[in-house]
Scaffold this active site. Structure first.
Site, PDB file in Angstrom:
ATOM      1  N   GLU A 163      -7.637 -53.180 -21.857  1.00 56.05           N
ATOM      2  CA  GLU A 163      -6.083 -53.893 -21.321  1.00 56.05           C
ATOM      3  C   GLU A 163      -4.266 -52.780 -20.322  1.00 56.05           C
ATOM      4  O   GLU A 163      -3.660 -52.560 -21.318  1.00 56.05           O
ATOM      5  CB  GLU A 163      -5.226 -55.105 -22.077  1.00 56.05           C
ATOM      6  CG  GLU A 163      -4.746 -56.176 -20.566  1.00 56.05           C
ATOM      7  CD  GLU A 163      -3.925 -57.014 -21.020  1.00 56.05           C
ATOM      8  OE1 GLU A 163      -3.162 -58.090 -20.912  1.00 56.05           O
ATOM      9  OE2 GLU A 163      -4.395 -57.529 -23.201  1.00 56.05           O
TER      10      GLU A 163
ATOM     11  N   LYS B  92     -10.021 -55.143 -18.836  1.00 57.09           N
ATOM     12  CA  LYS B  92      -9.026 -56.334 -18.396  1.00 57.09           C
ATOM     13  C   LYS B  92      -7.702 -55.807 -18.050  1.00 57.09           C
ATOM     14  O   LYS B  92      -6.792 -54.504 -18.952  1.00 57.09           O
ATOM     15  CB  LYS B  92      -8.450 -57.185 -19.703  1.00 57.09           C
ATOM     16  CG  LYS B  92      -7.576 -58.168 -19.433  1.00 57.09           C
ATOM     17  CD  LYS B  92      -6.818 -59.099 -20.329  1.00 57.09           C
ATOM     18  CE  LYS B  92      -6.106 -60.228 -20.279  1.00 57.09           C
ATOM     19  NZ  LYS B  92      -5.457 -61.274 -21.113  1.00 57.09           N
TER      20      LYS B  92
END
Length: 350
Positions: free
Chosen positions: A181, A223
């Site tokens: 992420e 993500k």
């Protein structure tokens, strides 16, 4: 089944079309601030009951492929059947995962830019979480665009992205799918062109680092933030211009070996996030092979907390009803079937 096949199977389960991830991995302090802001007492039981609603509201598993949990939640039980939440989620067809990183600290000489702690003890903690039923983990590296201070600098990007790669490799060695992420904040006044340039720089370093470290790319997921201008940017952009910018970044960087990207909401309202995700999926073409979906926390949860104002107990039924309505929007956006109202998703100059 080989380790690689196991990782791929988890990625496929999470990357189902029209389904996304509920991100409820806020630590007790963070969710406590959200509770206290609306007058709810921050107790372990309130946190447990609230998260049970997120998992067990009838129909939620129609829209959810996975849930990111705080370590506390792994060891809490459902009052429905007395089972631990990872088992509850698995039985609902929702893949359970965990946030294993610790706290951020400032990189010296980098104008406040940060890097995440927690790699040294990661393997031991991940094994514990896997034993508790987790199938994946998620590590966030927050970044900000600040042209005045030259951030994110080469050092900031390289430090954070190499750490994400090391985290991903450790995950796969333990047998967990890593969700990486890189989170570029909406803060600032930078324009969309700058956002594209910086996102390309960050993601290209991320994926090169993962490959250099020997990460099995087919067994990892992304993500990322949506590519947006800074909140204070004085230029207007339509939701379609934002969608094209997001696809430009992915087409330049994102390996086709990775099956899904699940965007974070990052301070966007549910309606803006849904409209933008929808537009991205509407602009996808045959050369864009990825599943593009959601992994939202605040966009889904903040409206739920507002229902608590002035109440002495969590209005769980009312919250569950709103949650399903929100998930319907998110699921539709993940398929490119969301009907936006007015200028939802556009960036308007502040």
């Amino acid at each position: 089944m080989t380790r690689k096949a196991e990782l791929e199977a988890v990625c496929a389960a999470i990357g189902q079309a029209g389904k996304g991830i509920t991100a409820c991995d806020e630590g007790p302090g963070t969710i406590g601030m959200r509770f206290e802001n609306v007058g709810v007492t921050n107790t372990e039981e309130n946190r447990r009951a609230y998260r049970q609603m997120l998992f067990e509201t009838p129909g939620a598993n129609k829209y959810l492929s996975a849930a990111i949990l705080d370590p506390e939640t792994l060891y809490q039980k459902s009052t429905t059947n007395g089972k631990l939440f990872p088992e509850v989620l698995s039985e609902l067809g929702i893949v359970p995962g965990v946030k294993p990183h610790l706290k951020v600290y400032a990189l010296p000489g980098q104008s406040g830019a940060t890097v995440m702690q927690g790699l040294d003890s990661l393997a031991v903690r991940l094994q514990e979480y896997k034993d508790a039923g987790c199938k994946f983990a998620k590590w966030r590296s927050p970044l900000e665009i600040d042209l005045a201070t030259g951030q994110p600098s080469e050092l900031t990007i390289e430090t954070n992205m190499k750490d994400l790669a090391r985290y991903a490799l450790i995950c796969q060695d333990v047998g967990l799918v890593p969700i990486v992420e890189p989170d570029i904040s909406l803060k600032g006044d930078h324009d969309l062109e700058t956002a594209v340039r910086v996102n390309v720089k960050v993601q290209s370093m991320l994926f090169k680092s993962m490959l250099d470290h020997g990460v099995y790319m087919e067994g990892a997921l992304l993500k990322s933030n949506m590519v947006n201008p800074g909140k204070k940017c004085k230029t207007n952009y339509t939701v379609d211009e934002l969608a094209i910018a997001n696809l430009q970044v992915f087409r330049r960087c994102f390996p086709t070996a990775m099956v899904s990207a699940n965007f974070l909401s990052g301070g966007q309202s549910l309606e803006d996030a849904a409209a933008r995700l929808d537009a991205i999926n509407k602009h996808k073409s045959a050369k864009d092979p990825w599943n593009l979906s959601f992994s939202w926390s605040a966009a889904l949860q903040m409206p739920l907390f507002e229902l608590c104002r002035g109440k002495t107990e969590l209005p769980l039924k009312e919250m569950g009803d709103l949650y399903i309505a929100e998930l319907e929007k998110a699921g539709a956006a993940a398929l490119g079937q969301y009907s936006r109202n007015g200028k939802e998703g556009d960036h308007s100059a502040k």
